[in-house]
Enzyme design. Structure first.
Site, PDB file in Angstrom:
ATOM      1  N   GLY A   1     -38.913  33.963  17.924  1.00 53.80           N
ATOM      2  CA  GLY A   1     -37.996  33.199  17.081  1.00 53.80           C
ATOM      3  C   GLY A   1     -37.152  34.135  16.243  1.00 53.80           C
ATOM      4  O   GLY A   1     -36.964  35.311  16.584  1.00 53.80           O
ATOM      5  N   SER A   2     -36.669  33.622  15.123  1.00 53.17           N
ATOM      6  CA  SER A   2     -35.746  34.401  14.291  1.00 53.17           C
ATOM      7  C   SER A   2     -36.493  35.501  13.538  1.00 53.17           C
ATOM      8  O   SER A   2     -37.698  35.401  13.291  1.00 53.17           O
ATOM      9  CB  SER A   2     -35.058  33.471  13.305  1.00 53.17           C
ATOM     10  OG  SER A   2     -36.031  32.898  12.449  1.00 53.17           O
TER      11      SER A   2
ATOM     12  N   GLU B   1     -41.455  38.621  18.707  1.00 50.47           N
ATOM     13  CA  GLU B   1     -40.241  38.793  19.531  1.00 50.47           C
ATOM     14  C   GLU B   1     -39.118  38.102  18.784  1.00 50.47           C
ATOM     15  O   GLU B   1     -39.076  36.868  18.736  1.00 50.47           O
ATOM     16  CB  GLU B   1     -40.430  38.129  20.905  1.00 50.47           C
ATOM     17  CG  GLU B   1     -41.452  38.808  21.773  1.00 50.47           C
ATOM     18  CD  GLU B   1     -40.879  40.016  22.485  1.00 50.47           C
ATOM     19  OE1 GLU B   1     -39.773  40.485  22.115  1.00 50.47           O
ATOM     20  OE2 GLU B   1     -41.544  40.511  23.402  1.00 50.47           O
TER      21      GLU B   1
ATOM     22  N   CYS C   1     -31.481  35.606  22.636  1.00 48.78           N
ATOM     23  CA  CYS C   1     -31.773  36.789  21.806  1.00 48.78           C
ATOM     24  C   CYS C   1     -31.066  38.029  22.347  1.00 48.78           C
ATOM     25  O   CYS C   1     -30.729  38.935  21.598  1.00 48.78           O
ATOM     26  CB  CYS C   1     -33.278  37.019  21.753  1.00 48.78           C
ATOM     27  SG  CYS C   1     -34.035  37.117  23.382  1.00 48.78           S
TER      28      CYS C   1
ATOM     29  N   GLY D   1     -34.949  38.360  16.710  1.00 46.97           N
ATOM     30  CA  GLY D   1     -33.519  38.248  17.010  1.00 46.97           C
ATOM     31  C   GLY D   1     -32.921  39.532  17.565  1.00 46.97           C
ATOM     32  O   GLY D   1     -33.599  40.535  17.750  1.00 46.97           O
TER      33      GLY D   1
HETATM   34  P1  NAD Z   1     -36.838  29.970  14.361  1.00 42.72           P
HETATM   35  O1  NAD Z   1     -37.426  31.226  13.846  1.00 42.72           O
HETATM   36  O2  NAD Z   1     -36.172  29.070  13.399  1.00 42.72           O
HETATM   37  O3  NAD Z   1     -37.956  29.070  15.076  1.00 42.72           O
HETATM   38  C1  NAD Z   1     -38.761  29.582  16.115  1.00 42.72           C
HETATM   39  C2  NAD Z   1     -40.115  28.894  16.088  1.00 42.72           C
HETATM   40  O4  NAD Z   1     -40.807  29.268  14.896  1.00 42.72           O
HETATM   41  C3  NAD Z   1     -40.037  27.371  16.050  1.00 42.72           C
HETATM   42  O5  NAD Z   1     -41.103  26.855  16.801  1.00 42.72           O
HETATM   43  C4  NAD Z   1     -40.202  27.063  14.570  1.00 42.72           C
HETATM   44  O6  NAD Z   1     -40.671  25.765  14.330  1.00 42.72           O
HETATM   45  C5  NAD Z   1     -41.192  28.124  14.148  1.00 42.72           C
HETATM   46  N1  NAD Z   1     -41.138  28.531  12.747  1.00 42.72           N
HETATM   47  C6  NAD Z   1     -40.060  28.583  11.925  1.00 42.72           C
HETATM   48  N2  NAD Z   1     -40.410  29.069  10.726  1.00 42.72           N
HETATM   49  C7  NAD Z   1     -41.733  29.362  10.793  1.00 42.72           C
HETATM   50  C8  NAD Z   1     -42.678  29.906   9.877  1.00 42.72           C
HETATM   51  N3  NAD Z   1     -42.328  30.255   8.644  1.00 42.72           N
HETATM   52  N4  NAD Z   1     -43.959  30.080  10.292  1.00 42.72           N
HETATM   53  C9  NAD Z   1     -44.335  29.759  11.548  1.00 42.72           C
HETATM   54  N5  NAD Z   1     -43.488  29.216  12.442  1.00 42.72           N
HETATM   55  C10 NAD Z   1     -42.202  29.030  12.089  1.00 42.72           C
HETATM   56  O7  NAD Z   1     -35.904  30.421  15.544  1.00 42.72           O
HETATM   57  P2  NAD Z   1     -34.873  29.540  16.371  1.00 42.72           P
HETATM   58  O8  NAD Z   1     -33.672  29.354  15.517  1.00 42.72           O
HETATM   59  O9  NAD Z   1     -35.532  28.373  16.953  1.00 42.72           O
HETATM   60  O10 NAD Z   1     -34.563  30.523  17.594  1.00 42.72           O
HETATM   61  C11 NAD Z   1     -33.563  31.423  17.558  1.00 42.72           C
HETATM   62  C12 NAD Z   1     -34.073  32.791  17.200  1.00 42.72           C
HETATM   63  O11 NAD Z   1     -35.068  33.223  18.120  1.00 42.72           O
HETATM   64  C13 NAD Z   1     -32.953  33.803  17.305  1.00 42.72           C
HETATM   65  O12 NAD Z   1     -33.021  34.692  16.223  1.00 42.72           O
HETATM   66  C14 NAD Z   1     -33.265  34.519  18.618  1.00 42.72           C
HETATM   67  O13 NAD Z   1     -32.712  35.798  18.726  1.00 42.72           O
HETATM   68  C15 NAD Z   1     -34.748  34.521  18.617  1.00 42.72           C
HETATM   69  N6  NAD Z   1     -35.265  34.715  19.976  1.00 42.72           N
HETATM   70  C16 NAD Z   1     -35.912  35.870  20.295  1.00 42.72           C
HETATM   71  C17 NAD Z   1     -36.356  36.103  21.587  1.00 42.72           C
HETATM   72  C18 NAD Z   1     -37.065  37.382  21.966  1.00 42.72           C
HETATM   73  O14 NAD Z   1     -37.756  37.398  22.986  1.00 42.72           O
HETATM   74  N7  NAD Z   1     -36.911  38.461  21.230  1.00 42.72           N
HETATM   75  C19 NAD Z   1     -36.138  35.136  22.568  1.00 42.72           C
HETATM   76  C20 NAD Z   1     -35.459  33.973  22.215  1.00 42.72           C
HETATM   77  C21 NAD Z   1     -35.044  33.760  20.907  1.00 42.72           C
END
Ligand code: NAD
Length: 489
Positions: A234-235, A256, A290, A258
């Protein structure tokens, strides 16, 4: 939804439910909106922190029996799961397209990767899991890889199937059980399709729990004493919080995160191919990847031509609902993300960038955008946009290109385009990155490669191939003697 005609994916199976010890009613329900139309696509249960505790307890209790199953039975489950995805790919494509707002070929990539990952997991079950070490006194000394116990998987909305199954499948194959929390925008693609597949493939009850939920559910997973490892995608902001929280209970954490990925186009590059790479890297899945090409660093000799070609492509790429029209770009996931993308574009223009294409939207559909004259300090240079925005920066020397490429805390993917591979490799060696593509753009993945980033893109953990052993197991030292020795005490 048309796929209600498909028994395997009938919405009645998950309507208002969690996959917690099988399909069970949740205390709260959540409507999933289609990003292209805003209409309700389906309804799932929303988990609570109490559900996490229950799911983790059950997953932990199921782990010993799972790992004790004969290896042929475990391998067969992954192979069967792969066959089910191939069999159900038409219906699954519909769900992925409508829930994530992607074009059908992107759904095809998700399904193809999922099949590959499952087949890799089947193979992992019979791979060697240790070493024989020299030791004193004639004892047998082994180092072997053992599962952590329960792995918690938290995944995002953009490539939900791949980003969930790349941790679920090897996590299970290594002998763990799994609690999966998909993003609340994409609980079907990132969660319930996987639950259905493993259910039908014969995975024993409680080995996989799927809990759609928000950040509170993710946080409960990070703190839960029955969960030994968190695999988070995620982010970067959420990743930092996950790392902090999981650190308190000393869990293993793979992050993994951003990216702000560079595509460097050298002066000897074929400009046609370079522009094609730039457009693909910047606009695929509306830039919500990402590995999206976030900054295009083009040598001043080729920058003008590359920008012209890129602008032409941006102006001609069709944007619309991928479920009903043949388009190149679908919608962004929601209005909040669209507004964020637009504010980055607007602020960058105020900061001096020139708008060559796009820069506007209708509904959640953002037009493919080209910004030129981009400089460090502008928002489009500094921030991960997660939208279809190509930012072109011109440079005059390789040293300057390296300096610009390194002006970021991220380090996920890098592409370098040049007629000379040795020149491209030498330049790339000066830019820290987890993934490097010589003569290609920045978006690529395969089921068996160690995928992951550096710096703010991750904590060094990897998913895929040999990396799965490092992530989803830990070493155990074992010694064996014929009989116990007598010590001086
Ligand atoms: P996000 O971080 O908002 O959410 C990702 C997941 O984490 C969701 O399931 C969300 O509900 C959960 N989450 C959010 N805050 C949390 C917390 N404090 N504790 C635990 N869980 C939490 O990300 P997004 O906006 O859904 O996805 C986009 C981001 O993901 C971008 O920054 C992108 O680059 C990244 N990403 C990385 C990869 C990689 O492999 N490096 C792959 C795809 C996406």
């Amino acid at each position: 939804m048309g796929s209600n005609d498909i028994p395997f994916l009938n919405t009645g199976i998950w309507n208002g439910k969690l996959f917690l010890s099988g399909w069970n009613a949740a205390s709260a329900a959540h409507e999933i909106l289609e990003p292209a139309t805003g209409s309700v696509l389906t309804r799932v249960g929303m988990a609570t922190p109490a559900d996490v505790a229950e799911a983790a307890k059950r997953a932990r209790a199921a782990q010993a029996a799972w790992v004790a199953l004969p290896y042929e039975q475990r391998a067969a489950i992954f192979r069967k799961a792969a066959v089910i995805i191939e069999r159900e790919s038409e219906g699954m494509t519909q769900w992925i397209v409508r829930e994530t707002g992607c074009i059908p070929p992107k759904a095809g990539v998700e399904l193809h990767m999922a099949v590959g990952i499952l087949n890799e997991a089947a193979g992992m079950v019979t791979q060697p899991s240790g070493l024989v070490l020299p030791s004193d006194g004639g004892r047998i000394s082994l180092a072997r890889r053992v599962p952590h116990g329960v792995v918690g998987v938290i995944s995002p909305f953009n490539f939900p199937l791949i980003l969930s199954i790349r941790a679920v499948a090897p996590g299970l194959a290594a002998g763990n059980t799994v609690v999966l929390k998909p993003d609340p925008h994409t609980p079907i693609t990132g969660g319930y399709l996987i639950a259905r597949v493993f259910e039908e493939a014969g995975l024993p009850k409680d080995c996989l729990q799927v809990l759609p939920g928000g950040a509170d559910v993710g946080q409960a997973m990070c703190a839960d004493p029955n969960i030994a490892m968190i695999s988070f995608t995620g982010s970067t902001a959420a990743g930092r919080s996950v790392g902090e929280l999981a650190g308190k209970t000393l869990k293993k954490v793979t992050l993994e995160l951003g990216g702000k990925n560079r595509l460097v186009i050298l002066d000897d590059a074929d400009v046609d191919l370079a522009a094609s790479c730039a457009a693909w890297g910047a606009y695929l899945h509306q830039g919500q990847i990402c590995m999206t090409t976030g900054v295009i660093l083009a040598h001043e000799k080729v920058a003008k031509k590359v920008t012209e070609l890129l602008t032409e492509k941006a102006n001609h790429l069709p944007v619309g609902d991928p479920a009903t029209q043949q388009v190149a770009l679908g919608p962004l996931i929601n209005a909040r993300q669209r507004d964020r993308v637009h504010s980055i574009v607007q602020d960058s223009i105020k900061q001096g960038a020139k708008l060559a294409a796009g820069g506007s939207y209708e509904g959640n559909f953002y037009k493919p955008t080209v910004l030129t004259g981009v400089q460090p300090g502008m928002r489009c240079f500094e921030e991960e946009v997660f939208g279809p925005v190509a930012s072109v920066v011109s440079f005059s020397s390789e040293d300057e290109a390296v300096g610009l490429a390194n002006r970021t805390e991220y380090g996920l993917s890098l592409g370098v385009i040049s007629a000379s591979t040795s020149r491209a490799l030498a330049l790339a060696a000066r830019i820290p990155t987890g993934l490097l593509h010589i003569n290609d753009q920045t978006v690529a993945d395969e089921p068996h490669i160690p995928f992951g980033g550096r710096g703010a893109s991750g904590n060094g953990g990897r998913h895929g191939g040999p990396a799965n052993w490092e992530e989803f197991t830990q070493w155990q030292w074992v010694t064996i003697k014929d009989s116990a020795p007598r010590y001086p005490f």
